[in-house]
Motif scaffolding. Structure first.
Motif, PDB file in Angstrom:
ATOM      1  N   GLY A 105       0.796  -1.223   0.000  1.00 24.06           N
ATOM      2  CA  GLY A 105       0.000   0.000   0.000  1.00 24.06           C
ATOM      3  C   GLY A 105       0.825   1.267   0.000  1.00 24.06           C
ATOM      4  N   ALA A 106       2.156   1.136  -0.096  1.00 24.01           N
ATOM      5  CA  ALA A 106       3.042   2.306  -0.087  1.00 24.01           C
ATOM      6  C   ALA A 106       3.423   2.656  -1.523  1.00 24.01           C
ATOM      7  CB  ALA A 106       4.288   2.023   0.740  1.00 24.01           C
ATOM      8  N   ARG A 107       2.484   3.230  -2.249  1.00 18.20           N
ATOM      9  CA  ARG A 107       2.707   3.602  -3.644  1.00 18.20           C
ATOM     10  C   ARG A 107       2.949   5.108  -3.749  1.00 18.20           C
ATOM     11  NH1 ARG A 107      -1.415  -0.223  -3.698  1.00 18.20           N
ATOM     12  NH2 ARG A 107      -0.967  -2.089  -4.943  1.00 18.20           N
ATOM     13  N   ASP A 108       3.717   5.476  -4.769  1.00 13.63           N
ATOM     14  CA  ASP A 108       3.998   6.889  -5.053  1.00 13.63           C
ATOM     15  C   ASP A 108       4.523   7.631  -3.826  1.00 13.63           C
ATOM     16  OD1 ASP A 108       3.263   6.845  -7.781  1.00 13.63           O
ATOM     17  OD2 ASP A 108       1.145   6.901  -7.209  1.00 13.63           O
ATOM     18  N   GLU A 109       5.468   6.992  -3.148  1.00 18.47           N
ATOM     19  CA  GLU A 109       6.079   7.599  -1.966  1.00 18.47           C
ATOM     20  C   GLU A 109       7.512   8.031  -2.286  1.00 18.47           C
ATOM     21  OE1 GLU A 109       4.815   8.357   0.829  1.00 18.47           O
ATOM     22  OE2 GLU A 109       2.983   7.159   1.039  1.00 18.47           O
ATOM     23  N   PRO A 110       7.902   9.264  -1.896  1.00 20.30           N
ATOM     24  CA  PRO A 110       9.283   9.703  -2.118  1.00 20.30           C
ATOM     25  C   PRO A 110      10.271   9.095  -1.131  1.00 20.30           C
ATOM     26  CG  PRO A 110       8.057  11.410  -0.995  1.00 20.30           C
ATOM     27  CD  PRO A 110       7.066  10.334  -1.333  1.00 20.30           C
ATOM     28  N   ILE A 111       9.765   8.562  -0.032  1.00 16.51           N
ATOM     29  CA  ILE A 111      10.626   7.863   0.919  1.00 16.51           C
ATOM     30  C   ILE A 111       9.789   6.843   1.691  1.00 16.51           C
ATOM     31  CG2 ILE A 111      10.327   9.690   2.630  1.00 16.51           C
ATOM     32  CD1 ILE A 111      13.077   8.936   3.760  1.00 16.51           C
ATOM     33  N   ILE A 112      10.300   5.625   1.727  1.00 13.48           N
ATOM     34  CA  ILE A 112       9.696   4.547   2.520  1.00 13.48           C
ATOM     35  C   ILE A 112      10.821   3.855   3.263  1.00 13.48           C
ATOM     36  CG2 ILE A 112       8.279   2.476   2.507  1.00 13.48           C
ATOM     37  CD1 ILE A 112       7.516   3.281  -0.392  1.00 13.48           C
ATOM     38  N   SER A 113      10.780   3.902   4.564  1.00 14.07           N
ATOM     39  CA  SER A 113      11.769   3.212   5.391  1.00 14.07           C
ATOM     40  C   SER A 113      11.137   1.948   5.958  1.00 14.07           C
ATOM     41  CB  SER A 113      12.252   4.111   6.521  1.00 14.07           C
ATOM     42  OG  SER A 113      12.849   5.288   6.012  1.00 14.07           O
ATOM     43  N   VAL A 114      11.937   0.898   6.058  1.00 10.70           N
ATOM     44  CA  VAL A 114      11.403  -0.413   6.423  1.00 10.70           C
ATOM     45  C   VAL A 114      12.228  -1.023   7.553  1.00 10.70           C
ATOM     46  CG1 VAL A 114      10.860  -2.740   5.615  1.00 10.70           C
ATOM     47  CG2 VAL A 114      10.577  -0.784   4.075  1.00 10.70           C
TER      48      VAL A 114
END
Length: 519
Positions: free
Chosen positions: A218-227
């Motif tokens: 569900g993390a679409r079109d994100e400039p930053i995603i940390s996991v």
């Protein structure tokens, strides 16, 4: 917001000056042991003499259509090394082979010829603990080189993920052991934190690979995603495969996640130049707010006040923050420098009209200057952050994006003066190495090539001057160094990055660390 940039900077510098090398413990002769590099650190070259040296490679694409990968095992000793390698996919073990590498030689394992799975990971075990292992991921968007890990971990963290436009981020989870791993996954953006229900307690089967596309969470079109991937049972290896296909980025990278949180992250290669975009992704997966101080190194004297802006970066709990050195340094109180640099060389004239002999001085600039710089992120909190750098440079009418995880000092405070590179350029490459001298002493750097008789200094790359606290780039254009294993040795403590051509007839570069020498 509290202001602790200057105290934090002082602590960083004082701490680094006081770093000491801690001696190795000698194991009992009758007890088998695995090669150690001084605790959980970045991938490093350890000492020979262990029963087995294990290397866990991040994973390479092997589905074809221009995607593939290979593993390069380098023998840095006069004695032949022997070992075995396992190729793991979602289906389990697809290859289990023994191998040998002659003295001062290399062996390349073509993973693409062994499987057509979307991704494959490789585990290499070397008897005696010698050698070093790296991987090359091959992709139509550009090749990517990464070191293989010396160890597994229960926790892994990725600071910079990116899904803008058509960009694709894929996690590669490898379980090299005979028991299943049970793990949970959560991700953070600048605005929210989430733990998808289906990944609250998922399993990675024994001796296999599992891949997860971040957009599917569900993390679409994100400039930053940390996991954050945290195992509740077992240990594993986690990597991030990133395809940059839009939003001002273009390229491909496969590299290891961070196996631990740190209170310091170092980068040797930063650049402020027209057309270059440089950002840092800072991830705080803890439950407490963290203040992060930035220090820029390798700057000219005229920029001595750059680090005197007292305005730390505040990273909220369970959030990610993007820091842009060119845009995010305003708003702080400027501390007037105690020392300044000469201005135009003119003298003041006194009230009597006579030249009083005092030279006009102008304050040192607080603006980050054009050109290269090193960057250090630190916090007064307990180890609590992960930082990655994203550099996008112009490339013959196009752009080239590369992402690099910062390098921490070893847990015992050790910073090396020797770095190894098993995979280097195969064509003449300018500015192929970026060397940052962290010590305030004059030093020299020598690059040696590994040949049939061992290391041999390259005459044109011997005793290269390295000023105190400075950055230099080194060209790898001598035919004798192309496609060869190299060793970089400094008379001071240094951090060394490499910048390699992307291959596939694509312009631009891909960045990665060399492997530090452990002691």
């Amino acid at each position: 917001m509290s202001r602790r940039a200057i105290p934090a900077l002082v602590l960083v510098l004082v701490g680094l000056i006081g770093l000491v090398i801690v001696g190795r413990n000698t194991p009992e002769p009758e007890t088998p042991f695995f090669a150690s590099t001084g605790g959980t650190w970045m991938p490093a070259v350890g000492t020979s003499g262990a029963l087995t040296g294990s290397w866990f490679c991040p994973g390479v694409p092997t589905s074809g259509d221009g995607a593939g990968g290979e593993i390069v095992v380098s023998n840095r000793d006069a004695q032949q090394i022997v070992g075995r390698y396992l190729v793991l996919t979602e289906e389990g073990v697809v290859a289990d082979e023994s191998f040998s590498v002659g003295s001062w030689a290399q062996r390349t394992i073509d993973v693409t010829s062994l499987t057509s799975a979307p991704f494959a990971s490789v585990v290499v075990e070397i008897e005696g603990g010698g050698g070093l292992v790296e991987q090359r991921a091959i992709h139509p968007l550009g090749n990517s080189v990464a070191a293989c890990s010396n160890d597994t971990s229960a926790n892994w963290y990725v600071a910079d993920g990116y899904t803008l436009e058509e960009s694709i981020e894929t996690l590669i989870l490898t379980n090299p052991f005979d028991e299943p791993v049970v793990a949970s996954l959560r991700f953070s953006t600048e605005e929210r934190e989430a733990q998808p229900g289906q990944f609250g307690g998922f399993t990675v089967p024994p001796r296999s690979v599992r891949t997860i596309r971040i957009a599917d969470l569900g993390a679409r079109d994100e400039p930053i995603i940390s996991v954050a991937v945290e195992a509740t049972a077992g240990r594993l290896v986690v990597a991030r495969a990133q395809e940059y296909r839009g939003g001002g980025r273009f390229g491909f990278d496969v590299s290891l996640a961070a196996p631990e949180l740190r209170d310091q992250w170092w980068f040797a290669d930063g650049e402020r130049t027209d057309g270059v975009t440089e950002t840092y992704s800072i991830y705080n997966p803890t439950d407490e707010e963290v203040e992060v101080t930035v220090f820029f190194g390798g700057l000219p004297l005229a920029s001595s006040a750059v680090n005197e802006l007292d305005n730390p970066i505040v990273v909220p709990p369970l959030r990610a923050v993007i820091f842009d050195p060119a845009a995010d340094r305003g708003g702080g109180d400027v501390v007037e420098p105690e020392a300044s640099v000469p201005g135009d060389g003119t003298s003041d004239v006194g009230d009597d009209g006579e030249d009083d002999g005092i030279v006009d001085l102008q304050p040192a600039s607080t603006e980050l200057p054009e050109g290269r710089h090193a960057t250090v992120f630190s916090t007064l909190a307990q180890p609590s952050i992960v930082v990655e750098r994203v550099l996008t440079r112009p490339a013959d009418g196009s752009i080239s994006t590369s992402v690099v995880l910062g390098a921490p000092p070893r847990p015992d405070g050790f910073v090396p003066n020797t770095w190894h590179m098993g995979i280097g350029p195969t064509e003449p490459t300018e500015d192929a190495l970026v060397v940052y001298n962290i010590d305030q002493i004059e030093a020299t750097v020598t690059v040696s090539v590994i040949g049939p008789d061992g290391p041999s200094a390259v005459p044109s790359l011997t005793d290269v001057p390295l000023a105190s606290g400075s950055i230099i780039t080194i060209d790898l254009t001598d035919p004798d160094v192309l496609g060869r294993e190299l060793v970089v040795v400094s008379t001071s403590r240094v951090f060394v990055e490499r910048s390699l051509p992307r291959g596939n007839d694509l312009p631009g570069r891909s960045g990665s660390w060399l492997l530090p020498q452990s002691v």
